[in-house]
Motif scaffolding. Structure first.
Motif, PDB file in Angstrom:
ATOM      1  N   LEU A 103       0.869  -1.175   0.000  1.00  0.00           N
ATOM      2  CA  LEU A 103       0.000   0.000   0.000  1.00  0.00           C
ATOM      3  C   LEU A 103       0.905   1.224   0.000  1.00  0.00           C
ATOM      4  O   LEU A 103       1.731   1.406   0.902  1.00  0.00           O
ATOM      5  CB  LEU A 103      -0.916   0.016   1.220  1.00  0.00           C
ATOM      6  CG  LEU A 103      -2.028   1.077   1.189  1.00  0.00           C
ATOM      7  CD1 LEU A 103      -2.949   0.872  -0.015  1.00  0.00           C
ATOM      8  CD2 LEU A 103      -2.850   1.044   2.474  1.00  0.00           C
ATOM      9  N   ALA A 104       0.774   2.028  -1.029  1.00  0.00           N
ATOM     10  CA  ALA A 104       1.663   3.175  -1.231  1.00  0.00           C
ATOM     11  C   ALA A 104       0.843   4.454  -1.296  1.00  0.00           C
ATOM     12  O   ALA A 104      -0.355   4.427  -1.592  1.00  0.00           O
ATOM     13  CB  ALA A 104       2.457   2.998  -2.531  1.00  0.00           C
ATOM     14  N   GLY A 105       1.507   5.574  -1.040  1.00  0.00           N
ATOM     15  CA  GLY A 105       0.778   6.823  -1.196  1.00  0.00           C
ATOM     16  C   GLY A 105       1.532   8.027  -0.679  1.00  0.00           C
ATOM     17  O   GLY A 105       2.484   7.915   0.092  1.00  0.00           O
ATOM     18  N   CYS A 106       1.081   9.182  -1.129  1.00  0.00           N
ATOM     19  CA  CYS A 106       1.607  10.469  -0.675  1.00  0.00           C
ATOM     20  C   CYS A 106       0.418  11.360  -0.387  1.00  0.00           C
ATOM     21  O   CYS A 106      -0.162  11.950  -1.300  1.00  0.00           O
ATOM     22  CB  CYS A 106       2.507  11.086  -1.749  1.00  0.00           C
ATOM     23  SG  CYS A 106       3.045  12.760  -1.356  1.00  0.00           S
ATOM     24  N   ALA A 107       0.024  11.418   0.882  1.00  0.00           N
ATOM     25  CA  ALA A 107      -1.089  12.290   1.249  1.00  0.00           C
ATOM     26  C   ALA A 107      -0.753  13.723   0.864  1.00  0.00           C
ATOM     27  O   ALA A 107       0.408  14.134   0.939  1.00  0.00           O
ATOM     28  CB  ALA A 107      -1.355  12.194   2.746  1.00  0.00           C
TER      29      ALA A 107
ATOM     30  N   LEU B  40       3.782  -4.727   2.933  1.00  0.00           N
ATOM     31  CA  LEU B  40       4.644  -3.566   2.716  1.00  0.00           C
ATOM     32  C   LEU B  40       3.832  -2.282   2.671  1.00  0.00           C
ATOM     33  O   LEU B  40       2.709  -2.269   2.139  1.00  0.00           O
ATOM     34  CB  LEU B  40       5.425  -3.720   1.406  1.00  0.00           C
ATOM     35  CG  LEU B  40       6.323  -4.945   1.263  1.00  0.00           C
ATOM     36  CD1 LEU B  40       6.846  -5.040  -0.170  1.00  0.00           C
ATOM     37  CD2 LEU B  40       7.481  -4.894   2.254  1.00  0.00           C
ATOM     38  N   VAL B  41       4.420  -1.208   3.165  1.00  0.00           N
ATOM     39  CA  VAL B  41       3.812   0.127   3.118  1.00  0.00           C
ATOM     40  C   VAL B  41       4.900   1.116   2.739  1.00  0.00           C
ATOM     41  O   VAL B  41       6.047   1.001   3.198  1.00  0.00           O
ATOM     42  CB  VAL B  41       3.214   0.523   4.484  1.00  0.00           C
ATOM     43  CG1 VAL B  41       2.682   1.965   4.456  1.00  0.00           C
ATOM     44  CG2 VAL B  41       2.114  -0.440   4.905  1.00  0.00           C
TER      45      VAL B  41
ATOM     46  N   SER C 216       7.647  -2.772   6.722  1.00  0.00           N
ATOM     47  CA  SER C 216       7.545  -4.160   6.274  1.00  0.00           C
ATOM     48  C   SER C 216       7.204  -5.094   7.416  1.00  0.00           C
ATOM     49  O   SER C 216       7.724  -4.947   8.529  1.00  0.00           O
ATOM     50  CB  SER C 216       8.857  -4.613   5.631  1.00  0.00           C
ATOM     51  OG  SER C 216       8.838  -6.001   5.346  1.00  0.00           O
ATOM     52  N   LYS C 217       6.347  -6.055   7.135  1.00  0.00           N
ATOM     53  CA  LYS C 217       6.075  -7.133   8.068  1.00  0.00           C
ATOM     54  C   LYS C 217       7.040  -8.297   7.877  1.00  0.00           C
ATOM     55  O   LYS C 217       7.013  -9.269   8.639  1.00  0.00           O
ATOM     56  CB  LYS C 217       4.638  -7.629   7.897  1.00  0.00           C
ATOM     57  CG  LYS C 217       3.587  -6.776   8.590  1.00  0.00           C
ATOM     58  CD  LYS C 217       2.226  -7.395   8.491  1.00  0.00           C
ATOM     59  CE  LYS C 217       1.242  -6.717   9.435  1.00  0.00           C
ATOM     60  NZ  LYS C 217       1.512  -7.018  10.858  1.00  0.00           N
ATOM     61  N   LEU C 218       7.880  -8.224   6.856  1.00  0.00           N
ATOM     62  CA  LEU C 218       8.779  -9.330   6.526  1.00  0.00           C
ATOM     63  C   LEU C 218      10.091  -9.273   7.295  1.00  0.00           C
ATOM     64  O   LEU C 218      10.783 -10.275   7.415  1.00  0.00           O
ATOM     65  CB  LEU C 218       9.069  -9.330   5.018  1.00  0.00           C
ATOM     66  CG  LEU C 218       7.856  -9.350   4.095  1.00  0.00           C
ATOM     67  CD1 LEU C 218       8.299  -9.312   2.648  1.00  0.00           C
ATOM     68  CD2 LEU C 218       6.983 -10.557   4.367  1.00  0.00           C
ATOM     69  N   GLY C 219      10.459  -8.089   7.771  1.00  0.00           N
ATOM     70  CA  GLY C 219      11.726  -7.939   8.479  1.00  0.00           C
ATOM     71  C   GLY C 219      12.234  -6.516   8.362  1.00  0.00           C
ATOM     72  O   GLY C 219      11.544  -5.628   7.823  1.00  0.00           O
ATOM     73  N   GLU C 220      13.441  -6.284   8.857  1.00  0.00           N
ATOM     74  CA  GLU C 220      14.025  -4.936   8.821  1.00  0.00           C
ATOM     75  C   GLU C 220      14.185  -4.469   7.376  1.00  0.00           C
ATOM     76  O   GLU C 220      14.565  -5.241   6.499  1.00  0.00           O
ATOM     77  CB  GLU C 220      15.374  -4.920   9.532  1.00  0.00           C
ATOM     78  CG  GLU C 220      15.256  -5.065  11.040  1.00  0.00           C
ATOM     79  CD  GLU C 220      16.570  -4.813  11.746  1.00  0.00           C
ATOM     80  OE1 GLU C 220      17.511  -4.308  11.096  1.00  0.00           O
ATOM     81  OE2 GLU C 220      16.661  -5.121  12.946  1.00  0.00           O
ATOM     82  N   ILE C 221      13.924  -3.202   7.161  1.00  0.00           N
ATOM     83  CA  ILE C 221      13.903  -2.654   5.801  1.00  0.00           C
ATOM     84  C   ILE C 221      14.623  -1.321   5.777  1.00  0.00           C
ATOM     85  O   ILE C 221      14.699  -0.622   6.805  1.00  0.00           O
ATOM     86  CB  ILE C 221      12.442  -2.502   5.310  1.00  0.00           C
ATOM     87  CG1 ILE C 221      12.387  -2.156   3.822  1.00  0.00           C
ATOM     88  CG2 ILE C 221      11.676  -1.479   6.144  1.00  0.00           C
ATOM     89  CD1 ILE C 221      10.994  -2.284   3.227  1.00  0.00           C
TER      90      ILE C 221
END
Length: 366
Positions: free
Chosen positions: A87-91, A127-128, A180-185
């Motif tokens: 989920l991506a974005g620029c408010a 991912l965000v 990330s929920k997968l690990g350090e990013i």
């Protein structure tokens, strides 16, 4: 091989990243993510002017809707089974911009980041990513956004980057967040990404010349604003990298004669060929709105030149064929966009992260 990860004992399948881009605008972030290899499925924006450029240049669908009114089911259907959700974005960032001296918490846009957070809570993507102006980092709403991600088990990394260091021909500082929920990013460094600094000349030096107030017959977007008689005299008196202080006294504006006006030396300025451009704002097509004068020609930069300085491809479409170009509308889309190359940096960082996590998971299984 984009769909596999190389390991010591061969290859393992790499789960594909599928993305939804909130506040997608004309598609700068989406286009960069696509260039990196992320499969962007949907862009969401409340501005109808975004729909044509978004769809025409990106292999993705467009939803004309306020993020405040979005239900998570409208996003879930665009992801693919067994893929990694991004989920991506620029408010909208004008609320926090240094150009906005009147923003308060009563501004509705102040809280759009929390709408982004609401959708993260409902969707729980692996991912965000979020991009915004640096001043956002000073606000409580940003602290709340990060704290909420961490409470949901995300590893969060954020930093302010200078786009020029990643090969974008523009001095533009932006806040970039990855989670990330997968690990350090982490975001790739400029050295890891591998682009060198690009100058104004390298970016737009080969575009056809224009007279002020004209457009090129083969590219309607390569058009520039007309200049009044006095502004034509001013730009002729301006040198690349100089200021209005170089002008004869009779050309200096009344506001510059005041003490407060002396703090804005770049207004009515020319760019230099040898450096990256200044930050592209939504008003970059106006000579009096910043250092947006062409380095050589007696005019402000064109819409196409502004788009290229935002790292959009030279053939990126912003209007339908034959449609009249509205400078104010297109200038706003270009100035508000995430630079395409910054989107590519983000996408490449995410893909690198997924590859690393896949290799580590494979190693643990062995």
């Amino acid at each position: 091989m984009k769909n596999v990860v190389q390991t010591k004992n061969g290859t393992t399948p790499r789960r594909k990243i599928y993305a939804v881009d909130l506040f997608c605008g004309a598609g700068g972030l989406t286009h960069g993510l696509l260039k990196a290899g992320v499969d962007v499925r949907l862009g969401v924006d409340i501005d109808p002017a975004c729909e044509y450029p978004y769809i025409a240049n990106n292999n993705a669908k467009f939803l004309l809707k306020s993020v405040e009114e979005l239900d998570v089911s409208e996003l879930e259907c665009h992801y693919r089974k067994n893929g990694i959700k991004l989920l991506a974005g620029c408010a909208p960032c004008q609320t926090f911009s240094t150009y906005n001296q009147k923003a308060t918490e009563s501004d509705k846009r102040w809280w759009l980041l929390l709408q982004f957070s609401r959708l993260v809570d409902k969707l729980l993507p692996e991912l965000v990513t979020m991009e915004n102006v640096p001043r956002l980092i000073e606000q409580n709403v940003f602290d709340e956004f990060v704290a909420n991600l961490e409470s949901k088990g995300y590893s969060v990394a954020y930093q302010v980057v200078n786009c020029a260091e990643y090969g974008i021909p523009q001095q533009r500082k932006r806040l970039v967040l990855l989670a990330s929920k997968l690990g350090e990013i982490s975001l790739l460094t400029p050295q890891e990404f591998g682009n060198g600094t690009r100058t104004v000349k390298e970016a737009i030096g080969d575009l056809p010349p224009l007279e002020a107030g004209t457009s090129h017959p083969n590219d309607p977007l390569h058009q520039c604003s007309a200049l009044s008689e006095i502004n034509m005299r001013r730009i002729k008196a301006s040198r690349p990298g100089g200021t209005w202080r170089d002008w004869p006294r009779e050309l200096v504006t009344n506001c510059h004669k005041k003490l407060s006006g002396k703090t804005y030396p770049s207004v009515y300025g020319r760019m230099t060929w040898e450096d990256p451009a200044p930050t592209m704002t939504t008003q970059f097509f106006g000579f009096g709105n910043g250092r947006f004068g062409h380095p050589e020609q007696n005019r402000a930069i064109s819409l196409r030149e502004g788009a290229i300085l935002q790292s959009f491809p030279a053939d990126y479409e912003f209007t339908r064929p034959g449609e009249q170009v509205c400078q104010k509308s297109i200038g706003r889309l270009i100035g508000n966009a995430v630079p395409v190359t910054l989107g590519e940096v983000i996408g490449t960082s995410l893909l690198s992260h997924v590859s690393k996590m896949t290799r580590e998971a494979y190693r643990l299984k062995k």
